[in-house]
Enzyme design. Structure first.
Site, PDB file in Angstrom:
ATOM      1  N   PRO A 350     -12.661   1.052  22.180  1.00  0.00           N
ATOM      2  CA  PRO A 350     -11.749   0.058  21.599  1.00  0.00           C
ATOM      3  C   PRO A 350     -12.464  -0.845  20.597  1.00  0.00           C
ATOM      4  O   PRO A 350     -13.586  -1.287  20.846  1.00  0.00           O
ATOM      5  CB  PRO A 350     -11.302  -0.763  22.815  1.00  0.00           C
ATOM      6  CG  PRO A 350     -12.426  -0.636  23.789  1.00  0.00           C
ATOM      7  CD  PRO A 350     -13.083   0.695  23.544  1.00  0.00           C
ATOM      8  N   ARG A 352     -10.224  -2.852  17.704  1.00  0.00           N
ATOM      9  CA  ARG A 352      -9.218  -3.856  17.383  1.00  0.00           C
ATOM     10  C   ARG A 352      -8.828  -4.721  18.593  1.00  0.00           C
ATOM     11  O   ARG A 352      -8.685  -5.937  18.479  1.00  0.00           O
ATOM     12  CB  ARG A 352      -7.975  -3.147  16.862  1.00  0.00           C
ATOM     13  CG  ARG A 352      -6.908  -4.058  16.316  1.00  0.00           C
ATOM     14  CD  ARG A 352      -5.610  -3.285  16.084  1.00  0.00           C
ATOM     15  NE  ARG A 352      -5.791  -2.051  15.386  1.00  0.00           N
ATOM     16  CZ  ARG A 352      -5.762  -1.901  14.063  1.00  0.00           C
ATOM     17  NH1 ARG A 352      -5.525  -2.938  13.297  1.00  0.00           N
ATOM     18  NH2 ARG A 352      -5.948  -0.721  13.501  1.00  0.00           N
ATOM     19  N   ARG A 393      -5.291  -5.417   4.665  1.00  0.00           N
ATOM     20  CA  ARG A 393      -4.425  -4.619   5.535  1.00  0.00           C
ATOM     21  C   ARG A 393      -2.947  -4.711   5.126  1.00  0.00           C
ATOM     22  O   ARG A 393      -2.199  -3.758   5.263  1.00  0.00           O
ATOM     23  CB  ARG A 393      -4.610  -5.006   7.002  1.00  0.00           C
ATOM     24  CG  ARG A 393      -6.050  -4.767   7.493  1.00  0.00           C
ATOM     25  CD  ARG A 393      -6.184  -4.865   9.011  1.00  0.00           C
ATOM     26  NE  ARG A 393      -5.508  -3.767   9.664  1.00  0.00           N
ATOM     27  CZ  ARG A 393      -4.334  -3.839  10.215  1.00  0.00           C
ATOM     28  NH1 ARG A 393      -3.678  -4.985  10.238  1.00  0.00           N
ATOM     29  NH2 ARG A 393      -3.781  -2.784  10.759  1.00  0.00           N
ATOM     30  N   TYR A 397      -1.689  -1.145   4.341  1.00  0.00           N
ATOM     31  CA  TYR A 397      -0.852  -0.499   5.371  1.00  0.00           C
ATOM     32  C   TYR A 397       0.525  -1.146   5.500  1.00  0.00           C
ATOM     33  O   TYR A 397       1.261  -0.812   6.438  1.00  0.00           O
ATOM     34  CB  TYR A 397      -1.498  -0.604   6.755  1.00  0.00           C
ATOM     35  CG  TYR A 397      -2.958  -0.232   6.844  1.00  0.00           C
ATOM     36  CD1 TYR A 397      -3.405   1.042   6.518  1.00  0.00           C
ATOM     37  CD2 TYR A 397      -3.885  -1.160   7.304  1.00  0.00           C
ATOM     38  CE1 TYR A 397      -4.746   1.370   6.641  1.00  0.00           C
ATOM     39  CE2 TYR A 397      -5.228  -0.836   7.426  1.00  0.00           C
ATOM     40  CZ  TYR A 397      -5.648   0.432   7.087  1.00  0.00           C
ATOM     41  OH  TYR A 397      -6.958   0.760   7.197  1.00  0.00           O
ATOM     42  N   CYS A 424      -5.637 -10.616  -8.939  1.00  0.00           N
ATOM     43  CA  CYS A 424      -4.777 -10.235 -10.063  1.00  0.00           C
ATOM     44  C   CYS A 424      -3.876  -9.061  -9.718  1.00  0.00           C
ATOM     45  O   CYS A 424      -3.967  -7.998 -10.347  1.00  0.00           O
ATOM     46  CB  CYS A 424      -5.658  -9.903 -11.250  1.00  0.00           C
ATOM     47  SG  CYS A 424      -6.630 -11.302 -11.726  1.00  0.00           S
ATOM     48  N   GLU A 425      -3.069  -9.192  -8.693  1.00  0.00           N
ATOM     49  CA  GLU A 425      -2.145  -8.123  -8.289  1.00  0.00           C
ATOM     50  C   GLU A 425      -0.934  -8.774  -7.640  1.00  0.00           C
ATOM     51  O   GLU A 425      -1.097  -9.651  -6.795  1.00  0.00           O
ATOM     52  CB  GLU A 425      -2.766  -7.225  -7.193  1.00  0.00           C
ATOM     53  CG  GLU A 425      -4.121  -6.740  -7.486  1.00  0.00           C
ATOM     54  CD  GLU A 425      -4.243  -5.231  -7.402  1.00  0.00           C
ATOM     55  OE1 GLU A 425      -3.246  -4.567  -7.064  1.00  0.00           O
ATOM     56  OE2 GLU A 425      -5.335  -4.765  -7.692  1.00  0.00           O
ATOM     57  N   TYR A 454     -10.986  -5.320  11.235  1.00  0.00           N
ATOM     58  CA  TYR A 454     -10.701  -4.654   9.964  1.00  0.00           C
ATOM     59  C   TYR A 454     -10.294  -5.619   8.856  1.00  0.00           C
ATOM     60  O   TYR A 454      -9.553  -5.254   7.952  1.00  0.00           O
ATOM     61  CB  TYR A 454      -9.638  -3.560  10.158  1.00  0.00           C
ATOM     62  CG  TYR A 454     -10.033  -2.571  11.235  1.00  0.00           C
ATOM     63  CD1 TYR A 454     -11.111  -1.716  11.044  1.00  0.00           C
ATOM     64  CD2 TYR A 454      -9.357  -2.528  12.453  1.00  0.00           C
ATOM     65  CE1 TYR A 454     -11.505  -0.831  12.049  1.00  0.00           C
ATOM     66  CE2 TYR A 454      -9.749  -1.647  13.452  1.00  0.00           C
ATOM     67  CZ  TYR A 454     -10.819  -0.806  13.241  1.00  0.00           C
ATOM     68  OH  TYR A 454     -11.206   0.056  14.228  1.00  0.00           O
TER      69      TYR A 454
HETATM   70  C1  LIG Z   1     -13.673   7.465  16.306  1.00  0.00           C
HETATM   71  C2  LIG Z   1     -13.085   6.105  16.435  1.00  0.00           C
HETATM   72  N1  LIG Z   1     -13.271   5.438  17.576  1.00  0.00           N
HETATM   73  C3  LIG Z   1     -12.774   4.198  17.737  1.00  0.00           C
HETATM   74  C4  LIG Z   1     -12.041   3.585  16.757  1.00  0.00           C
HETATM   75  C5  LIG Z   1     -11.536   2.217  17.017  1.00  0.00           C
HETATM   76  O1  LIG Z   1     -10.173   2.116  16.921  1.00  0.00           O
HETATM   77  P1  LIG Z   1      -9.434   0.765  17.320  1.00  0.00           P
HETATM   78  O2  LIG Z   1     -10.093  -0.328  16.569  1.00  0.00           O
HETATM   79  O3  LIG Z   1      -8.053   0.990  16.895  1.00  0.00           O
HETATM   80  O4  LIG Z   1      -9.581   0.602  18.787  1.00  0.00           O
HETATM   81  C6  LIG Z   1     -11.802   4.265  15.554  1.00  0.00           C
HETATM   82  C7  LIG Z   1     -10.934   3.696  14.514  1.00  0.00           C
HETATM   83  O5  LIG Z   1      -9.734   3.973  14.483  1.00  0.00           O
HETATM   84  C8  LIG Z   1     -12.347   5.561  15.391  1.00  0.00           C
HETATM   85  O6  LIG Z   1     -12.177   6.221  14.255  1.00  0.00           O
HETATM   86  N1  LIG Z   2      -8.930   0.122   9.235  1.00  0.00           N
HETATM   87  C1  LIG Z   2      -7.750   0.430   9.966  1.00  0.00           C
HETATM   88  C2  LIG Z   2      -8.003   1.197  11.202  1.00  0.00           C
HETATM   89  C3  LIG Z   2      -8.867   2.381  11.027  1.00  0.00           C
HETATM   90  C4  LIG Z   2      -9.824   2.384  12.113  1.00  0.00           C
HETATM   91  C5  LIG Z   2     -10.973   3.300  11.943  1.00  0.00           C
HETATM   92  N2  LIG Z   2     -10.713   4.662  12.362  1.00  0.00           N
HETATM   93  C6  LIG Z   2      -6.927  -0.820  10.206  1.00  0.00           C
HETATM   94  O1  LIG Z   2      -7.179  -1.842   9.671  1.00  0.00           O
HETATM   95  O2  LIG Z   2      -5.977  -0.814  10.901  1.00  0.00           O
END
Ligand SMILES: Cc1ncc(COP(=O)(O)O)c(C=O)c1O
Ligand SMILES: N[C@@H](CCCC[NH3+])C(=O)O
EC number: 4.1.1.20
Length: 497
Positions: A350, A352, A393, A397, A424-425, A454
């Protein structure tokens, strides 16, 4: 007419797609009071209405460290890490002897955070030489580090093996050769896991789903590439195969995706044991647990997730128990089933869910502009001293964030607001829709919660904007854990011929 559930709850009625002009409904309450779950545990408002973190008012933080700044509640981060390490893993003890938690450093990593993770007993997932360097500086033991990446360089592989990393998750046949070669050169046996694409369509944004077939990560299970990779690893004397790995995507709320992934991964694990007589000791189910950015999201606690996922694993590992029965019958006589086909130890990654909710971004308002968006509706555009360079983000996204007036309380009427950056967007938006009091003005501070994952790790210097600092707050004390970039840092990269 479509109604955005979150916005509807907050009183915003969208008329998207209906051809009718948008109409806003009155919104009676303070956003932070309405949505406290979006904020770190140590965040509240003091008697004057100023937002405080672990007892420190944001006005003091802004004065001392400037804005924009990422403000992390250290205890909140640690508590979430601990909840995974303890509550999530507990049910796995009975199922497979236990589970390990690798904090995914890609969400956010700096030396201090690596130390918090280490102190809370977690392991660490890094996916670049840079993240590995931070882990090493923090004194993170190699055996508790996993190295990821779909195109690791030879110097990165060498650095990882020299540091004795506990696992390298391999992602292509070329890479299997490469790791084997570097391991031979260093005279070590490299522990590897094979990243398997299990073919799950995770219910998340397509850019952050990772286990459907048509994307860059992993070896396809369906095509047989995953078994081919397993065999390639088994054929290398300088590699040892620890197990199979799957990561289905990010910001996922639904255990059903993990259930399908686990079923398919266990199926392959059993097939490897059956065909090659190899009992892989580990299995990794990746990360991806969602968090609340708005009231639309209702994440499960680590305890609840752990209980559900352990139950799923227990069910799926029955496939392995059947094999154990077969083997015990054929070869082992009265030996315990466990020694015939032992269950693999589970790990998760994990990122995020640990880092995200611990942090908010503190901005100062620079301009306020009212834009007529329909005969009865106007939108307040609030420009802040950051934007897509510190939080990409929303632009990347379509992510949805909330915000609150942080430097004071206001009884003014709420106004539908879009928080925009200084780049500038026109797509440089931090918060698409939220209510702020109509009297917000330049100099006010606002807080955008849920920015611990992120945001700093994906920050850019777009428009030569120095990246904001990360300020950690604990027990009434705020300190810098990542310093603010300066114009001098930017000029230092620029060769003046
Ligand atoms: C291989 C792998 N493990 C773990 C994560 C961590 O994901 P999250 O931050 O959604 O828990 C990611 C990103 O998505 C990933 O690519
Ligand atoms: N960067 C992405 C998630 C990708 C995580 C890495 N595999 C986000 O902000 O949600």
């Amino acid at each position: 007419m479509t109604i955005n559930m979150r916005a509807h709850e907050a009183g915003i009625l969208h008329a998207e797609g209906s051809g009718a002009a948008p109409q806003w409904l009155p919104y009676p309450r303070d956003v932070m009071e309405l949505l406290p779950q979006l904020y770190a545990k140590g965040v509240s408002r003091d008697e004057e209405g100023v937002v405080t973190v672990a007892g420190v008012p944001v006005t003091d933080i802004a004065r001392e460290f400037g804005t924009a700044a990422y403000v992390v509640d250290e205890d909140d981060f640690r508590a979430r890490a601990r909840a995974f390490q303890e509550d999530f893993t507990r049910p796995f003890v009975a199922v497979c002897g236990g589970a390990d938690v690798y904090y995914a450093g890609k969400a956010f990593l700096c030396t201090a955070v690596a130390r918090w993770v280490l102190e809370e007993g977690l392991s660490l997932d890094v996916c670049s030489g840079g993240e590995l360097a931070v882990a090493r500086r923090a004194g993170f033991p190699g055996e508790r580090i996993a190295l990821h990446g779909n195109n690791k360089s030879i110097p990165e592989l060498r650095a990882a093996l020299e540091h004795g990393v506990g696992r390298i998750v391999v992602d292509s046949l070329v890479e299997i050769e490469r790791v084997a070669e570097v391991a031979r050169e260093l005279g070590v046996v490299a522990p590897v896991m094979v990243r398997v694409t299990v073919g799950v369509e995770a219910h998340t944004h397509e850019f952050i789903a990772t286990a459907h077939e048509d994307q860059k990560f992993g070896f396809s299970l369906a095509s047989g590439a995953a078994m081919e990779a397993v065999e390639a690893v088994l054929g290398q004397e300088s590699l040892t195969l620890l197990g199979l790995h799957s990561h289905i995507g990010s910001q996922i709320f639904d255990v059903s995706g993990f259930e399908i992934a686990a079923r398919r991964l266990v199926g392959l694990h059993v097939e490897v044991a059956r065909r090659h007589g190899v009992h892989l000791p580990e299995m990794d189910l990746g990360g991806g647990y969602g968090i609340a950015y708005t009231s639309e999201h209702d994440p499960m606690t680590p305890a609840h997730l752990g209980a559900d996922m352990a139950a799923v694993l227990d069910r799926e590992l029955k496939q392995l128990d059947d094999l154990a029965d077969e083997l015990a019958g054929d070869q082992l006589g009265d030996d315990p089933v466990a020694t015939a086909a032992p269950r693999p130890r589970i790990s998760i990654e994990p990122g995020r869910a640990i880092a995200g909710p611990s942090t908010f971004t503190l901005y100062e308002i620079g301009t306020v502009k009212r834009v007529q968006v329909g005969p009865q509706a106007e939108r307040m555009y609030v420009s802040v001293d950051g934007g897509m360079s510190d939080n990409v983000r929303t632009a990347l996204y379509g992510a949805d964030y909330s915000c609150t007036l942080a430097s004071r309380r206001s009884d003014a009427e709420p106004a539908v607001t879009r928080v925009v950056g200084r780049h500038c967007e026109s797509g440089d938006i931090v918060v698409m829709d939220e209510y702020l009091p109509a009297d917000v003005e330049p100099g006010d501070l606002i807080a955008v919660p849920g920015t611990g994952a992120y945001c700093r790790s994906m920050a850019s210097q777009y428009n030569h904007t120095p990246r904001p600092p990360v300020i950690a707050v604990r027990d009434g004390h705020a300190r810098v854990i990542v310093r603010r970039e300066t114009i001098e840092d930017i000029l230092a990269l620029d060769v003046d011929e």
